[in-house]
Design a protein around this motif. Structure first.
Motif, PDB file in Angstrom:
ATOM      1  N   PHE A 295      13.891 -29.645  -6.038  1.00 30.81           N
ATOM      2  CA  PHE A 295      13.521 -28.563  -6.153  1.00 30.81           C
ATOM      3  C   PHE A 295      11.859 -28.652  -4.190  1.00 30.81           C
ATOM      4  CE2 PHE A 295       9.271 -25.561  -6.829  1.00 30.81           C
ATOM      5  CZ  PHE A 295      10.088 -24.845  -7.275  1.00 30.81           C
ATOM      6  N   ILE A 296      11.606 -29.791  -3.742  1.00 34.70           N
ATOM      7  CA  ILE A 296      11.176 -29.345  -2.604  1.00 34.70           C
ATOM      8  C   ILE A 296      11.954 -29.255  -1.544  1.00 34.70           C
ATOM      9  CG2 ILE A 296       9.848 -30.571  -1.162  1.00 34.70           C
ATOM     10  CD1 ILE A 296       8.276 -31.814  -3.632  1.00 34.70           C
ATOM     11  N   LEU A 297      13.218 -29.787  -1.972  1.00 37.75           N
ATOM     12  CA  LEU A 297      14.755 -30.131  -0.528  1.00 37.75           C
ATOM     13  C   LEU A 297      14.611 -28.443  -0.960  1.00 37.75           C
ATOM     14  CD1 LEU A 297      16.134 -33.566  -0.824  1.00 37.75           C
ATOM     15  CD2 LEU A 297      15.265 -32.711   1.028  1.00 37.75           C
ATOM     16  N   GLY A 298      14.881 -28.035  -1.909  1.00 39.35           N
ATOM     17  CA  GLY A 298      15.140 -26.498  -1.657  1.00 39.35           C
ATOM     18  C   GLY A 298      14.859 -25.655  -1.183  1.00 39.35           C
ATOM     19  N   LEU A 299      13.507 -25.992  -1.550  1.00 40.02           N
ATOM     20  CA  LEU A 299      12.523 -24.841  -1.037  1.00 40.02           C
ATOM     21  C   LEU A 299      12.399 -24.976   0.243  1.00 40.02           C
ATOM     22  CD1 LEU A 299      10.007 -23.034  -1.228  1.00 40.02           C
ATOM     23  CD2 LEU A 299       8.384 -25.278  -1.210  1.00 40.02           C
ATOM     24  N   LEU A 300      12.671 -25.870   1.269  1.00 43.86           N
ATOM     25  CA  LEU A 300      12.563 -26.427   2.653  1.00 43.86           C
ATOM     26  C   LEU A 300      13.528 -26.088   3.121  1.00 43.86           C
ATOM     27  CD1 LEU A 300      10.365 -29.634   3.178  1.00 43.86           C
ATOM     28  CD2 LEU A 300       9.797 -27.217   3.392  1.00 43.86           C
ATOM     29  N   GLY A 301      14.687 -26.405   2.498  1.00 47.83           N
ATOM     30  CA  GLY A 301      15.998 -26.633   3.714  1.00 47.83           C
ATOM     31  C   GLY A 301      16.570 -25.166   2.960  1.00 47.83           C
ATOM     32  N   ILE A 302      16.645 -24.990   2.187  1.00 43.92           N
ATOM     33  CA  ILE A 302      17.577 -23.528   1.361  1.00 43.92           C
ATOM     34  C   ILE A 302      16.786 -22.354   1.803  1.00 43.92           C
ATOM     35  CG2 ILE A 302      18.931 -21.998   0.432  1.00 43.92           C
ATOM     36  CD1 ILE A 302      20.687 -24.754  -0.437  1.00 43.92           C
TER      37      ILE A 302
END
Length: 359
Positions: free
Chosen positions: A81-88
């Motif tokens: 979830f955090i990776l999606g928020l930061l990376g996308i």
């Protein structure tokens, strides 16, 4: 030995060059689509949604083919979830807003800050060793600074034309119009540059977090699918609030459809998987060091496909960036060789110490 060298050194190098080429192509196509009237947020939502749908069959096939697949815990989903928020969601939306306010050239130039950001974060989180008394740490630090310097030379210094069009009458009006445009939109240009700088810092943090997540949960397809899925959902929620006009979503110009499909296949599907694989194999600093190389690739693409001129500044900057890039690679390879030698010596000592007990 040769097969191992190809797998561990040549393959990551070649794939990262392809990734940077795809990324510059995506940025240029995206800018062309936005110039044609495509909203930047709509663009991010469309191509990530299509890319996530393309990733779904591969993810399901991978999970079914694994007899002992690792369980998906809440902790891993939270990381995704955090990776999606930061990376996308945040990164891509802010990046394309910044590019829309400025230009792909400015984005490529500011992107050279990524190696510095990544190196600092990697040292803070102990993913890279930094001991300035060791020659390997000196090489990595110096190489990072040199690579950034070379890329900034390419961006800021043009110099005389080596080959291509040198017609001063044809270039002077374009230069004057460009200067007037920049002066009239100075606030937008500064805002765009600030947003792109912020995305560089976020991208460096994403590289660090993605590498740490893969060490904890080494099933790459699962991580890639879930963070793309979460990021797409977050983008849809944001767009439902920020872009309520139906005219922004339909109809789409032809260049927008081409950009969406190309970005979904080469960006969400190919680039994300390859980038994740390289982060797992070589670490975040190795991946970030290709950003200055991306400026060189952008210059080559301009010369080949847009008929741009080759200037002395581009050549000087490319040579400096290449020297810094290979200095970092040399430092990393020497450090890895030293660590392997230390591990083998420790193994030999421990086995010799156990021998009398076995006898």
């Amino acid at each position: 030995m040769a097969t191992q060298f190809l797998r561990n050194e040549v393959l990551p190098f070649a794939t990262m060059l392809i990734v940077e080429t795809c990324e510059m192509s995506i940025v240029i196509l995206g800018k062309a689509a936005m110039n044609a009237g495509l909203n930047s947020t709509v663009y991010v939502v469309y191509y990530n949604s299509l890319g996530t749908l393309l990733l779904l069959p591969y993810f399901l096939f991978y999970r079914r083919s694994r007899t002992h697949a690792l369980p998906i815990s809440f902790s891993i989903l939270h990381r995704c979830f955090i990776l999606g928020l930061l990376g996308i969601c945040l990164l891509q939306i802010l990046a394309y807003i910044g590019i829309n306010y400025s230009s792909p050239t400015l984005a490529a130039g500011i992107g050279n800050l990524m190696p510095g950001f990544t190196f600092i974060l990697a040292v803070i989180f102990r993913m890279e060793r930094l001991n300035l008394r060791e020659i390997t740490s000196q090489a990595k630090s110096l190489g990072t600074v040199v690579a950034i310097t070379g890329a900034m030379v390419m961006t800021l210094y043009q110099g005389p034309t080596l080959f291509g069009s040198t017609d001063s009458e044809s270039t002077q009006p374009n230069l004057e119009s460009t200067q007037q445009s920049l002066l009239s939109q100075n606030s937008n240009w500064v805002l765009g540059g600030s947003l792109i700088t912020l995305t560089c810092l976020m991208s460096s943090g994403w590289n660090i977090l993605q590498t740490a997540t893969l060490k904890e949960y080494p099933e790459q397809p699962t991580i890639v699918f879930f963070f793309c899925c979460f990021g797409t959902i977050q983008c849809i929620i944001y767009s439902a609030i920020a872009e309520r006009s139906v005219d922004d979503w339909l109809p789409l110009p032809s260049i927008a459809i081409i950009a969406i499909v190309f970005s979904a296949v080469c960006g969400t599907v190919f680039r994300t998987n390859v980038l994740t694989w390289c982060l797992d194999k070589k670490g975040p600093l190795y991946v970030a060091m290709f950003k200055p190389v991306g400026v060189i690739i952008a210059a080559i693409m301009e010369i080949m496909f847009l008929g741009a001129s080759l200037h002395l500044g581009s050549v000087i900057g490319a040579i400096i960036s290449s020297a810094g890039f290979y200095t970092v690679l040399w430092g990393q390879s020497k450090e890895n060789a030293t660590l392997k030698l230390d591990d083998s010596e420790c193994g030999a000592k421990s086995s010799s110490n156990r021998a009398p007990l076995l006898q």
